[in-house]
Design a protein around this motif. Structure first.
Motif, PDB file in Angstrom:
ATOM      1  N   ARG A 151       2.690 -24.847 -19.376  1.00 30.41           N
ATOM      2  CA  ARG A 151       2.722 -26.261 -19.763  1.00 30.41           C
ATOM      3  C   ARG A 151       2.135 -26.506 -21.152  1.00 30.41           C
ATOM      4  O   ARG A 151       2.020 -27.645 -21.583  1.00 30.41           O
ATOM      5  CB  ARG A 151       1.949 -27.081 -18.720  1.00 30.41           C
ATOM      6  N   GLY A 152       1.700 -25.447 -21.799  1.00 31.74           N
ATOM      7  CA  GLY A 152       1.115 -25.590 -23.129  1.00 31.74           C
ATOM      8  C   GLY A 152      -0.236 -26.283 -23.100  1.00 31.74           C
ATOM      9  O   GLY A 152      -0.612 -26.971 -24.058  1.00 31.74           O
ATOM     10  N   LEU A 153      -1.003 -26.076 -22.029  1.00 29.43           N
ATOM     11  CA  LEU A 153      -2.279 -26.762 -21.859  1.00 29.43           C
ATOM     12  C   LEU A 153      -3.432 -25.948 -22.432  1.00 29.43           C
ATOM     13  O   LEU A 153      -3.429 -24.711 -22.380  1.00 29.43           O
ATOM     14  CB  LEU A 153      -2.541 -27.014 -20.371  1.00 29.43           C
ATOM     15  N   THR A 154      -4.416 -26.659 -22.930  1.00 29.00           N
ATOM     16  CA  THR A 154      -5.681 -26.041 -23.336  1.00 29.00           C
ATOM     17  C   THR A 154      -6.703 -26.318 -22.250  1.00 29.00           C
ATOM     18  O   THR A 154      -6.964 -27.478 -21.915  1.00 29.00           O
ATOM     19  CB  THR A 154      -6.183 -26.630 -24.664  1.00 29.00           C
ATOM     20  N   VAL A 155      -7.277 -25.263 -21.684  1.00 33.92           N
ATOM     21  CA  VAL A 155      -8.242 -25.417 -20.602  1.00 33.92           C
ATOM     22  C   VAL A 155      -9.620 -25.671 -21.185  1.00 33.92           C
ATOM     23  O   VAL A 155     -10.120 -24.889 -22.008  1.00 33.92           O
ATOM     24  CB  VAL A 155      -8.271 -24.175 -19.692  1.00 33.92           C
ATOM     25  N   GLU A 156     -10.251 -26.766 -20.777  1.00 32.71           N
ATOM     26  CA  GLU A 156     -11.611 -27.091 -21.213  1.00 32.71           C
ATOM     27  C   GLU A 156     -12.639 -26.439 -20.303  1.00 32.71           C
ATOM     28  O   GLU A 156     -13.540 -25.749 -20.764  1.00 32.71           O
ATOM     29  CB  GLU A 156     -11.810 -28.608 -21.226  1.00 32.71           C
ATOM     30  N   ARG A 157     -12.491 -26.676 -18.997  1.00 32.25           N
ATOM     31  CA  ARG A 157     -13.451 -26.081 -18.063  1.00 32.25           C
ATOM     32  C   ARG A 157     -12.949 -26.237 -16.640  1.00 32.25           C
ATOM     33  O   ARG A 157     -12.039 -27.025 -16.356  1.00 32.25           O
ATOM     34  CB  ARG A 157     -14.836 -26.724 -18.198  1.00 32.25           C
ATOM     35  N   VAL A 158     -13.579 -25.476 -15.749  1.00 31.97           N
ATOM     36  CA  VAL A 158     -13.338 -25.612 -14.322  1.00 31.97           C
ATOM     37  C   VAL A 158     -14.213 -26.738 -13.787  1.00 31.97           C
ATOM     38  O   VAL A 158     -15.393 -26.835 -14.143  1.00 31.97           O
ATOM     39  CB  VAL A 158     -13.666 -24.296 -13.584  1.00 31.97           C
TER      40      VAL A 158
ATOM     41  N   VAL B 155      -9.602 -27.237  -9.567  1.00 31.73           N
ATOM     42  CA  VAL B 155      -9.319 -28.305 -10.512  1.00 31.73           C
ATOM     43  C   VAL B 155      -9.779 -27.870 -11.896  1.00 31.73           C
ATOM     44  O   VAL B 155     -10.955 -27.550 -12.099  1.00 31.73           O
ATOM     45  CB  VAL B 155     -10.014 -29.611 -10.098  1.00 31.73           C
ATOM     46  N   LEU B 156      -8.843 -27.852 -12.839  1.00 31.23           N
ATOM     47  CA  LEU B 156      -9.138 -27.510 -14.222  1.00 31.23           C
ATOM     48  C   LEU B 156      -9.003 -28.763 -15.084  1.00 31.23           C
ATOM     49  O   LEU B 156      -7.988 -29.475 -15.002  1.00 31.23           O
ATOM     50  CB  LEU B 156      -8.163 -26.450 -14.734  1.00 31.23           C
ATOM     51  N   LEU B 157     -10.001 -29.030 -15.911  1.00 35.99           N
ATOM     52  CA  LEU B 157      -9.906 -30.097 -16.887  1.00 35.99           C
ATOM     53  C   LEU B 157      -9.215 -29.525 -18.118  1.00 35.99           C
ATOM     54  O   LEU B 157      -9.676 -28.524 -18.685  1.00 35.99           O
ATOM     55  CB  LEU B 157     -11.289 -30.633 -17.244  1.00 35.99           C
ATOM     56  N   VAL B 158      -8.094 -30.139 -18.502  1.00 34.24           N
ATOM     57  CA  VAL B 158      -7.253 -29.570 -19.557  1.00 34.24           C
ATOM     58  C   VAL B 158      -6.863 -30.654 -20.564  1.00 34.24           C
ATOM     59  O   VAL B 158      -7.100 -31.842 -20.347  1.00 34.24           O
ATOM     60  CB  VAL B 158      -5.964 -28.953 -18.954  1.00 34.24           C
ATOM     61  N   ARG B 159      -6.245 -30.211 -21.649  1.00 35.23           N
ATOM     62  CA  ARG B 159      -5.633 -31.127 -22.609  1.00 35.23           C
ATOM     63  C   ARG B 159      -4.176 -30.719 -22.803  1.00 35.23           C
ATOM     64  O   ARG B 159      -3.851 -29.532 -22.903  1.00 35.23           O
ATOM     65  CB  ARG B 159      -6.379 -31.132 -23.938  1.00 35.23           C
ATOM     66  N   ARG B 160      -3.318 -31.718 -22.874  1.00 32.76           N
ATOM     67  CA  ARG B 160      -1.897 -31.490 -23.075  1.00 32.76           C
ATOM     68  C   ARG B 160      -1.626 -31.152 -24.552  1.00 32.76           C
ATOM     69  O   ARG B 160      -2.529 -31.291 -25.390  1.00 32.76           O
ATOM     70  CB  ARG B 160      -1.109 -32.725 -22.628  1.00 32.76           C
ATOM     71  N   PRO B 161      -0.432 -30.705 -24.872  1.00 32.54           N
ATOM     72  CA  PRO B 161      -0.143 -30.329 -26.259  1.00 32.54           C
ATOM     73  C   PRO B 161      -0.422 -31.437 -27.269  1.00 32.54           C
ATOM     74  O   PRO B 161      -0.772 -31.145 -28.424  1.00 32.54           O
ATOM     75  CB  PRO B 161       1.349 -29.973 -26.210  1.00 32.54           C
ATOM     76  N   ASP B 162      -0.308 -32.717 -26.837  1.00 30.35           N
ATOM     77  CA  ASP B 162      -0.583 -33.813 -27.782  1.00 30.35           C
ATOM     78  C   ASP B 162      -2.055 -34.210 -27.811  1.00 30.35           C
ATOM     79  O   ASP B 162      -2.434 -35.167 -28.474  1.00 30.35           O
ATOM     80  CB  ASP B 162       0.280 -35.028 -27.442  1.00 30.35           C
ATOM     81  N   GLY B 163      -2.900 -33.480 -27.078  1.00 31.60           N
ATOM     82  CA  GLY B 163      -4.336 -33.731 -27.089  1.00 31.60           C
ATOM     83  C   GLY B 163      -4.839 -34.650 -26.005  1.00 31.60           C
ATOM     84  O   GLY B 163      -6.053 -34.811 -25.847  1.00 31.60           O
TER      85      GLY B 163
END
Length: 299
Positions: A38-45, A55-63
């Protein structure tokens, strides 16, 4: 990223995992693949997280912030996806993508550390009940959701098995099963229900003040859903000298506010408390079992 599944998830899934299940062992790789797809950046569990999913807290490609949720097949993630899609963000967390092949769910980011449970008890019950009301909608035509009769049928069989091995719980199990039979004989309506609703399942959001998360959806009468909310903060109820009277008042107040029959709510509260208590006994959580079964005895 290097990480481990939260201990609470490992412990809870260990209680229910079938022999040979390797979902937890495969989880790190599966999570990385789902995020990369999904092109996600994982911040933390998210820790401590839930008892049935990662549950992973992530950011999408647009931030924009989001949540990526992974659950084993036995937790029915596709059923959760279908319910969230049907609710379309009304009362529940918003699903951010259409069906995916990997079983992961991409969801809007709420405030994971702020639940209705953080409010004073009376206010918490009011806000939780208001959220629950919005979820009770007609199920989609041709739905494949489990019904209350089907779910409680499986539970009833397990309860009978445990009662045979633990004779001290047999009277409560008998009462709970009798209540179930009576309630299923003439259900008053058929609604899509959250299935596992409680105060900690209602989180603060930006789009709406409170939104429900983590459904295990089921189709049946509203009183079944509300029954789990009745026993919220059961440890506090048990500690009160007037806990039984407080419980009766709670049933009356919740039933009246949501236009649910009090006797049906009491019956489903009895069944669900006994089922949870017996299950806790079966998996080796005697303290939880004692609390739940004492609560059930008040009903």
């Amino acid at each position: 990223m290097a990480w481990e599944a939260p201990p609470r998830l490992v412990r809870a899934l260990g209680e229910t995992a079938p022999a040979g299940d390797d979902w937890l062992a495969r989880l790190p790789a599966a999570a990385e693949e789902a995020a990369a797809r999904r092109g996600l950046t994982v911040e933390r569990v998210r820790v401590p997280g839930g008892r049935s999913s990662l549950v992973l807290l992530v950011r999408r490609p647009d931030g924009t912030p989001a949540v990526l949720k992974l659950a084993p097949p036995r937790a029915r993630p596709e059923s959760e996806r279908a319910a969230l899609a049907h609710w379309a963000g009304l009362g529940a967390v918003q699903l951010l993508e259409d069906g995916a092949q990997d079983g992961a769910l991409l969801l809007e980011r709420l405030h994971p550390d702020v639940s209705v449970r953080s409010l004073p008890e009376a206010k918490a019950l009011l806000e939780a009940a208001g959220t629950l009301r919005r979820l009770w909608v007609e199920p989609p035509a041709g739905h494949a959701f489990e019904t209350v009769a089907e779910r409680t049928g499986r539970q009833a069989a397990a309860m009978q098995t445990t009662a045979g091995a633990e004779p001290e719980v047999a009277p409560l199990v008998e009462s709970a099963l009798a209540a179930r039979e009576e309630l299923l004989a003439a259900p008053p309506e058929e609604r899509l229900l959250h299935g596992t609703f409680r105060q900690s399942k209602v989180l603060s959001g930006e789009r709406m003040p409170w939104l429900a998360v983590g459904p295990d959806p089921v189709v049946g009468e509203s009183a079944f859903d509300l029954a789990r909310l009745v026993r919220d903060r059961v440890e506090d109820l048990i500690a009160q000298p007037a806990g039984a009277a407080t419980t009766r008042r709670r049933i009356k107040r919740l039933a009246e506010s949501l236009e649910v029959d009090q006797d049906r709510l009491r019956g489903w509260t009895l069944f669900r408390a006994v089922e949870s208590g017996v299950r806790a006994l079966r998996v080796g959580r005697p303290t939880d079992a004692e609390l739940l079964l004492e609560f059930a005895g008040w009903l």
